[in-house]
Design a protein around this motif. Structure first.
Motif, PDB file in Angstrom:
ATOM      1  N   PRO A 180      28.362  36.314  47.466  1.00 25.72           N
ATOM      2  CA  PRO A 180      27.276  37.121  46.124  1.00 25.72           C
ATOM      3  C   PRO A 180      28.082  38.383  45.482  1.00 25.72           C
ATOM      4  CG  PRO A 180      26.411  36.754  49.003  1.00 25.72           C
ATOM      5  CD  PRO A 180      27.948  36.187  48.511  1.00 25.72           C
ATOM      6  N   ASP A 181      27.520  38.605  44.389  1.00 26.29           N
ATOM      7  CA  ASP A 181      28.841  39.166  43.721  1.00 26.29           C
ATOM      8  C   ASP A 181      28.967  41.076  43.902  1.00 26.29           C
ATOM      9  OD1 ASP A 181      29.269  37.824  41.599  1.00 26.29           O
ATOM     10  OD2 ASP A 181      27.459  38.472  40.634  1.00 26.29           O
ATOM     11  N   LYS A 182      27.891  41.468  45.205  1.00 27.44           N
ATOM     12  CA  LYS A 182      27.804  42.953  45.979  1.00 27.44           C
ATOM     13  C   LYS A 182      29.019  43.105  46.630  1.00 27.44           C
ATOM     14  CE  LYS A 182      24.975  46.412  48.059  1.00 27.44           C
ATOM     15  NZ  LYS A 182      23.574  46.072  48.508  1.00 27.44           N
ATOM     16  N   ASP A 183      29.208  41.331  47.412  1.00 24.46           N
ATOM     17  CA  ASP A 183      29.982  41.799  48.679  1.00 24.46           C
ATOM     18  C   ASP A 183      31.710  41.297  47.916  1.00 24.46           C
ATOM     19  OD1 ASP A 183      28.069  41.466  50.135  1.00 24.46           O
ATOM     20  OD2 ASP A 183      28.425  39.581  51.121  1.00 24.46           O
ATOM     21  N   ALA A 184      31.627  40.627  46.736  1.00 23.60           N
ATOM     22  CA  ALA A 184      33.119  40.814  46.535  1.00 23.60           C
ATOM     23  C   ALA A 184      33.417  41.881  45.766  1.00 23.60           C
ATOM     24  CB  ALA A 184      33.274  39.591  45.313  1.00 23.60           C
ATOM     25  N   SER A 185      32.495  42.776  45.138  1.00 28.79           N
ATOM     26  CA  SER A 185      32.802  43.837  44.794  1.00 28.79           C
ATOM     27  C   SER A 185      33.410  44.645  45.777  1.00 28.79           C
ATOM     28  CB  SER A 185      31.193  44.546  44.324  1.00 28.79           C
ATOM     29  OG  SER A 185      31.090  44.106  42.429  1.00 28.79           O
TER      30      SER A 185
ATOM     31  N   SER B 499      32.826  44.475  36.549  1.00 29.47           N
ATOM     32  CA  SER B 499      31.997  43.271  37.240  1.00 29.47           C
ATOM     33  C   SER B 499      33.647  43.282  38.269  1.00 29.47           C
ATOM     34  CB  SER B 499      32.511  41.215  36.726  1.00 29.47           C
ATOM     35  OG  SER B 499      33.685  41.742  35.695  1.00 29.47           O
ATOM     36  N   TRP B 500      33.442  42.701  39.214  1.00 27.67           N
ATOM     37  CA  TRP B 500      34.327  43.415  40.594  1.00 27.67           C
ATOM     38  C   TRP B 500      35.428  41.504  39.707  1.00 27.67           C
ATOM     39  CZ3 TRP B 500      36.034  38.073  42.373  1.00 27.67           C
ATOM     40  CH2 TRP B 500      35.423  37.160  42.085  1.00 27.67           C
ATOM     41  N   GLN B 501      35.166  40.981  38.462  1.00 28.27           N
ATOM     42  CA  GLN B 501      36.164  39.755  38.204  1.00 28.27           C
ATOM     43  C   GLN B 501      37.437  40.691  37.550  1.00 28.27           C
ATOM     44  OE1 GLN B 501      32.761  39.202  38.356  1.00 28.27           O
ATOM     45  NE2 GLN B 501      32.431  36.731  39.005  1.00 28.27           N
ATOM     46  N   ALA B 502      36.408  41.564  36.559  1.00 31.07           N
ATOM     47  CA  ALA B 502      37.170  42.029  35.332  1.00 31.07           C
ATOM     48  C   ALA B 502      38.661  43.037  36.103  1.00 31.07           C
ATOM     49  CB  ALA B 502      36.028  42.792  34.327  1.00 31.07           C
ATOM     50  N   ASN B 503      37.681  44.021  37.284  1.00 37.02           N
ATOM     51  CA  ASN B 503      38.073  44.681  38.337  1.00 37.02           C
ATOM     52  C   ASN B 503      39.121  44.417  39.091  1.00 37.02           C
ATOM     53  OD1 ASN B 503      37.065  47.126  37.800  1.00 37.02           O
ATOM     54  ND2 ASN B 503      35.909  47.074  39.705  1.00 37.02           N
ATOM     55  N   LEU B 504      39.362  42.872  39.511  1.00 33.00           N
ATOM     56  CA  LEU B 504      40.679  42.136  39.996  1.00 33.00           C
ATOM     57  C   LEU B 504      41.453  41.782  38.972  1.00 33.00           C
ATOM     58  CD1 LEU B 504      41.407  41.038  42.632  1.00 33.00           C
ATOM     59  CD2 LEU B 504      39.694  38.449  42.387  1.00 33.00           C
ATOM     60  N   LYS B 505      40.919  41.369  38.083  1.00 34.57           N
ATOM     61  CA  LYS B 505      41.820  41.012  37.300  1.00 34.57           C
ATOM     62  C   LYS B 505      42.833  42.910  37.140  1.00 34.57           C
ATOM     63  CE  LYS B 505      41.174  37.729  33.805  1.00 34.57           C
ATOM     64  NZ  LYS B 505      40.729  36.804  32.598  1.00 34.57           N
ATOM     65  N   LYS B 506      42.323  43.150  36.357  1.00 33.91           N
ATOM     66  CA  LYS B 506      42.929  44.832  36.228  1.00 33.91           C
ATOM     67  C   LYS B 506      43.618  45.306  36.928  1.00 33.91           C
ATOM     68  CE  LYS B 506      41.553  48.792  35.062  1.00 33.91           C
ATOM     69  NZ  LYS B 506      41.055  49.926  34.209  1.00 33.91           N
ATOM     70  N   LEU B 507      43.533  45.364  38.405  1.00 35.92           N
ATOM     71  CA  LEU B 507      43.538  45.610  39.543  1.00 35.92           C
ATOM     72  C   LEU B 507      45.405  44.664  39.240  1.00 35.92           C
ATOM     73  CD1 LEU B 507      43.663  47.173  42.606  1.00 35.92           C
ATOM     74  CD2 LEU B 507      43.575  44.387  43.128  1.00 35.92           C
ATOM     75  N   LEU B 508      45.337  43.451  39.335  1.00 41.16           N
ATOM     76  CA  LEU B 508      46.572  42.652  39.505  1.00 41.16           C
ATOM     77  C   LEU B 508      46.993  42.765  37.867  1.00 41.16           C
ATOM     78  CD1 LEU B 508      45.311  39.869  42.265  1.00 41.16           C
ATOM     79  CD2 LEU B 508      46.447  42.043  42.942  1.00 41.16           C
ATOM     80  N   LEU B 509      46.636  43.379  37.323  1.00 46.46           N
ATOM     81  CA  LEU B 509      47.918  43.657  36.035  1.00 46.46           C
ATOM     82  C   LEU B 509      48.302  41.810  35.318  1.00 46.46           C
ATOM     83  CD1 LEU B 509      51.018  45.482  37.828  1.00 46.46           C
ATOM     84  CD2 LEU B 509      48.943  46.316  36.270  1.00 46.46           C
ATOM     85  N   ILE B 510      46.494  41.596  35.704  1.00 42.27           N
ATOM     86  CA  ILE B 510      46.419  39.801  34.395  1.00 42.27           C
ATOM     87  C   ILE B 510      45.910  40.294  33.474  1.00 42.27           C
ATOM     88  CG2 ILE B 510      45.654  38.033  35.056  1.00 42.27           C
ATOM     89  CD1 ILE B 510      47.323  38.608  36.839  1.00 42.27           C
ATOM     90  N   GLY B 511      46.593  39.085  32.535  1.00 41.47           N
ATOM     91  CA  GLY B 511      45.978  39.416  31.142  1.00 41.47           C
ATOM     92  C   GLY B 511      45.867  40.260  30.763  1.00 41.47           C
ATOM     93  N   GLU B 512      44.565  40.775  29.866  1.00 41.67           N
ATOM     94  CA  GLU B 512      44.940  41.642  28.797  1.00 41.67           C
ATOM     95  C   GLU B 512      44.938  43.216  29.072  1.00 41.67           C
ATOM     96  OE1 GLU B 512      40.120  41.766  27.872  1.00 41.67           O
ATOM     97  OE2 GLU B 512      41.185  40.280  29.474  1.00 41.67           O
ATOM     98  N   PHE B 513      45.599  43.427  30.752  1.00 41.99           N
ATOM     99  CA  PHE B 513      45.311  44.743  31.021  1.00 41.99           C
ATOM    100  C   PHE B 513      46.898  44.595  31.408  1.00 41.99           C
ATOM    101  CE2 PHE B 513      41.109  43.563  32.354  1.00 41.99           C
ATOM    102  CZ  PHE B 513      39.862  44.643  31.787  1.00 41.99           C
ATOM    103  N   ASP B 514      47.958  43.748  31.081  1.00 39.71           N
ATOM    104  CA  ASP B 514      49.268  43.776  31.375  1.00 39.71           C
ATOM    105  C   ASP B 514      49.594  45.107  30.440  1.00 39.71           C
ATOM    106  OD1 ASP B 514      50.634  41.828  32.968  1.00 39.71           O
ATOM    107  OD2 ASP B 514      51.491  41.309  31.196  1.00 39.71           O
ATOM    108  N   GLU B 515      49.293  46.165  29.332  1.00 38.65           N
ATOM    109  CA  GLU B 515      49.991  46.663  28.724  1.00 38.65           C
ATOM    110  C   GLU B 515      49.421  47.997  29.400  1.00 38.65           C
ATOM    111  OE1 GLU B 515      49.752  43.228  26.977  1.00 38.65           O
ATOM    112  OE2 GLU B 515      51.691  44.004  27.895  1.00 38.65           O
ATOM    113  N   THR B 516      49.185  47.993  30.126  1.00 37.70           N
ATOM    114  CA  THR B 516      48.336  49.405  30.340  1.00 37.70           C
ATOM    115  C   THR B 516      49.530  50.123  31.009  1.00 37.70           C
ATOM    116  OG1 THR B 516      47.738  48.474  32.660  1.00 37.70           O
ATOM    117  CG2 THR B 516      45.713  49.269  31.602  1.00 37.70           C
ATOM    118  N   GLU B 517      49.508  51.228  30.656  1.00 34.98           N
ATOM    119  CA  GLU B 517      50.928  52.050  30.635  1.00 34.98           C
ATOM    120  C   GLU B 517      51.213  53.050  32.129  1.00 34.98           C
ATOM    121  OE1 GLU B 517      52.042  55.169  28.055  1.00 34.98           O
ATOM    122  OE2 GLU B 517      50.514  55.935  29.048  1.00 34.98           O
TER     123      GLU B 517
END
Ligand code: ATP
Ligand code: MG
Ligand code: ZN
Lengths: 355, 517
Positions: A180-185, B499-517
């Motif tokens: 679920p999204d919340k747990d992943a978050s 979303s957690w998906q976006a956060n995870l991407k940003k955290l791991l410096l993937i794709g468009e977040f690559d250029e953050t300084e």
């Protein structure tokens, strides 16, 4: 709420045969045979050691809240023994989905989950910072073993952070998306990266409107879920399974027991050790039982003869009880409590290796 | 000893600073010449370098005795982050396996941080004994003085430890020591010839404000109003963990633009580090904390220190307010108090010390053991604390006294009725004196908050003669105005929820977040 659900599930499985404090020991992961036996007998092994930060005080508070809420009621006159109310049975039914019970594999992973998570945390922090050419960051953990491990891996990855991070992303994403999204978050927010430190327990509990206990449990649950998914198909998760690979699966014995073990191997007697360490004989007995439970090549024959071992096992089958007192009453009076506990411990170990 | 390379070169090489600040060079030269030195320098003036530099350039090991775990861990991490690897903090959070690994490699460290309590441990001492200990540093040395901060008897055993370690050079450092405490430090360390390097400890860039309110509700309103006006990094000090937590929650709901958290000694390790680092990193603006978050915390741009509860001593206040403005820019210390607050601290100091009943119970317990001819104490500290219903600190205090007066020796009870009666009377006297001393300290605080004269003058007058004029505004008695205060403000971090998906991407410096300084 998750925590409530776990307490209720435990009470239900324990069938009024154990006190509430055995639940506390169970989720706290107490290293005693009694606790581990209970985990097996009552099919609560998944909850073993999943909440190591719990305090007795908070546990009791939770327990009385459940009584006040009409979900638990005491069993007759037995002190500290509870049973579910009808209300609770319905409650468990209605909340089954939200309780995450399937995440947990306590007995299997409680020894490795924390190290796995700390490695993952520090690895991500190191890779992201070094990728940005930032070498002066303050590590999230100062656990010596974890630090050493990450250093070693970092050397191997050697400027290929980008690829490593990409794989980590793909692997984590593909497992987390099943949740679920919340747990992943909650899990993702706990991670630390470049110029971005992860949230504390309390911050997570504010953000997601969860109790601190539930935050811990969700994190532990997600970690167990990751571990079991990785284990199922190691080939699909090269980086994550690399992180777990060499983690000692065995539950670690306590420091004090390991000293006793060292002295035993130098051929000191139990009495001598007790005198040397200024500990009660019974404490040394406890250590030996602990060793019997966790050490692969423990020599039980040194403490009790083969025949006597068989006698205990026969009685165990006949009286069909794990209560020490019941067993003691039915065996030869020469056999001590300590010896009975040893036999139980050794056989418990065999049993759990079977599954 | 020949000094060929100028000290400035080392400073540049290892710390990337061009010149020494006041006092640093003098103190460093003293220890390099093997002289014991007592250094009093203001908070944030760079005392750490006074021992870190010698530790790096001298042969042998330097031990730093430090009172707070958070402080040690922080300094070690910072040194490591700066590529100085031969450093370790031995603390009670380490698990036995970790500690064993460190102990076996002890000789490879140039700089070892340790708490006074752990320094009394036989295992550690026996390792240290076989090493060349060049320098022992007592950071926050006012803790040694029996008139100092907290009563920690292990501090009083340091002089014995120095002997066991074959008389290394000693450096004692503090930012808050009255002349009385200075003398006491020198005396307890048994180094009468210690060289004194005393510098003015007043902080020119901090203004002091006193505001009386009716109750906690009004305190909260006042704080909320201030943070609506100023967006600045700040600490709010509490004496109660629960109130710190509760207030953090209240402030969070009323100040959505600010990121607020609490910090106290009851939190688990991972959480402590993440809160502390988020604050250092600018992810958090305000921390509601107890004194566990304090001494030594070195963030350069804290602009405001609020005291929600009264400190128990002016020394603590100076320490805590000293977290502000370490970059030299304009900062404020605000003390909020209501008439009701005056009772809390008196109760607190009462509970810190054991009372007469505890003392009587203690002797009954010992007498009982003697009658049963159990001359060896077999119970653990915890069991005894439970039995006597006293706190850890209280039992430590008793134990120290019993050992000092020869009633307990190596865990054995030595019975002599007359001497026992005498000792009991003595301990009682010590307890009384101690309570009176603490109460006097508290009266100093009461007097200060009600003072009509310049608060700066009154705050520092027991510590030194005179003080420098304020760089910015002085104090509320000299006409402080919030409207004239222009602190450097921080930007509002957007609390965008993604979303957690976006956060995870940003955290791991993937794709468009690559250029953050
Ligand atoms: N010579 C110097 N030039 C420039 N900056 C310096 C110098 N010496 C120290 N600093 C910096 O000053 C800051 C404060 O130093 P430090 O933490 O040692 O202060 P302190 O005196 O121990 O304060 P406290 O009493 O609060 O513990 C650090 O960031 C440090 O890097
Ligand atoms: Mg300092
Ligand atoms: Zn003034």
């Amino acid at each position: 709420m998750i925590f409530d659900g776990i307490i209720l599930t435990c009470v239900s499985n324990l069938n009024g045969e154990r006190t509430a404090s055995s639940i506390y020991h169970l989720v706290k992961g107490k290293k005693s045979i009694q606790t581990i036996q209970d985990a097996h007998i009552y099919q609560l092994d998944k909850f073993y050691g999943i909440h190591s930060h719990l305090t007795k005080e908070r546990f009791n508070k939770n327990l009385s809240a459940l009584v006040t809420a009409g979900l638990l009621k005491p069993v007759g006159t037995k002190d500290g023994v509870f049973q579910l109310t009808t209300h609770a049975v319905n409650w468990l039914d209605n909340h089954r989905e939200q309780l995450k019970i399937d995440y947990f594999h306590g007995l299997t992973y409680n020894g490795t989950a924390n190290s796995f998570f700390l490695r993952l945390l520090l690895l991500i922090q190191t890779l992201t910072n070094t990728k940005m050419d930032h070498y002066h960051f303050i590590p999230v953990t100062d656990n010596y073993h974890v630090e050493r491990w990450v250093k070693q891996v970092y050397r191997k990855i050697n400027n290929n952070q980008e690829k490593a991070l990409e794989s980590l992303y793909i692997e984590l994403y593909s497992i987390l998306k099943k949740l679920p999204d919340k747990d992943a978050s909650v899990f993702v927010d706990r991670l630390t990266g470049y110029q971005n430190y992860g949230l504390s327990t309390n911050q997570l509990s504010d953000k997601y409107n969860l109790s601190a206990d539930d935050v811990h449990l969700i994190l532990t649950g997600v970690i167990h879920y990751l571990l079991s998914t990785i284990q199922e198909k190691e080939g699909n998760y090269p980086i994550l399974s690399y992180i777990v690979k060499d983690l000692d699966k065995a539950v670690q014995i306590t420091h004090s027991a390991s000293i006793t073990s060292e002295l035993l191997s130098k051929n000191y007697t139990i009495e001598q050790i007790s005198a040397m360490r200024n500990l009660k004989i019974n404490t040394i007995y406890d250590h030996i039982v602990e060793l019997a439970l966790y050490e692969a090549n423990f020599q039980v024959d040194e403490y009790i003869s083969q025949e006597e071992q068989e006698e205990v096992l026969t009685v165990l089958n006949n009286v069909n009880s794990y209560k020490l007192k019941d067993i003691k009453n039915s065996v030869n009076t020469n056999i001590s409590y300590f010896q009975i506990r040893l036999v139980l411990a050794v056989n418990k170990k065999l049993l759990s290796q079977g599954d | 000893m020949q000094q060929t390379i100028p000290l400035e070169d080392y400073l540049q090489r290892y710390f990337h600073f061009n010149s020494f600040r006041t006092g640093q060079k003098e103190i460093i030269q003293d220890v390099l010449e093997g002289k014991d030195v007592l250094g009093i320098l203001p908070t944030g003036s760079g005392k750490s370098i006074c021992y870190q530099l010698p530790a790096i350039i001298q042969e042998g090991t330097t031990i730093v005795v430090s009172p707070l775990i958070s402080l040690m861990i922080d300094q070690v991490k910072e040194l490591k982050a700066n590529n100085f690897k031969g450093v370790v903090a031995i603390n009670s959070f380490m698990n036995p396996a970790e500690r064993r690994t460190v102990y076996t490699n002890l000789g490879s460290y140039q700089l070892i941080y340790v708490s006074p309590e752990l320094l009394q441990q036989h295992e550690l001492i026996s390792h240290l004994k076989s090493m060349t200990i060049k320098l022992v540093v007592i950071d926050e040395a006012h803790c040694i003085s029996q008139w100092g901060h907290d009563f920690r008897p292990d501090y009083l055993k340091l002089s014995e430890t120095l002997e066991v370690l074959h008389h290394p050079t000693v450096m004692a450092l503090s930012a808050t020591a009255t002349p009385e405490v200075q003398t006491d430090i020198i005396h307890s360390l048994g180094r009468p010839n210690m060289h004194k390097r005393i510098y003015p400890m007043d902080r020119e860039n901090i203004a002091f404000c006193m505001e009386e309110v009716t109750d906690d509700v009004e305190k909260n309103e006042r704080i909320i109003q201030l943070f609506k006006q100023f967006k600045i990094p700040a600490l709010i000090y509490f004496t109660s963990r629960a109130v710190a937590e509760k207030t953090a929650e209240i402030l969070s709901t009323h100040l959505p633009e600010n990121n607020i958290a609490f910090y106290h000694g009851g939190m688990e390790q991972l959480d402590r580090i993440s809160i502390q680092q988020q604050f250092m990193n600018g992810q958090l603006d305000i921390i509601c904390c107890t004194s566990a978050f304090g001494m030594g915390i070195n963030k350069s741009n804290i602009r405001l220190i609020v005291h929600y509860h009264l400190p128990l001593q002016l020394e603590s206040y100076i320490q805590e307010v000293g977290r502000a403005g370490r970059d030299g820019n304009s900062s404020v210390g605000l003390l909020l108090f209501s008439p009701k607050d005056l009772y809390i601290p008196t109760n607190m100091i009462k509970n810190e010390l054991p009372d007469e009943t505890d003392l009587r119970n203690l002797f009954l317990y010992l007498k009982n053991l003697v009658t049963q001819e159990k001359m060896k104490i077999t119970e653990t500290n915890e069991q005894i604390e439970n039995r006597l219903q006293i706190s850890e600190i209280q039992w430590k205090f008793f134990r120290y006294q019993l050992e000092k007066h020869g009633i307990i020796k190596n865990n054995y009870i030595i019975y002599d009725e007359e001497q026992w009666n005498e000792t009991m009377r003595l301990i009682q006297l010590i307890m009384k004196n101690r309570f009176m001393y603490k109460q006097e300290k508290l009266y100093d605080v009461f007097n200060w908050i009600h003072d009509k004269k310049c608060l700066r003058n009154q705050l520092y007058r027991n510590f030194q003669s005179g003080f420098r004029n304020a760089t910015y505004q002085c104090c509320s008695n000299c006409g402080f105005s919030w409207n004239k205060w222009e602190p450097d403000e921080t930007e509002t971090n957007s609390k965008r929820i993604s979303s957690w998906q976006a956060n995870l991407k940003k955290l791991l410096l993937i794709g468009e977040f690559d250029e953050t300084e």
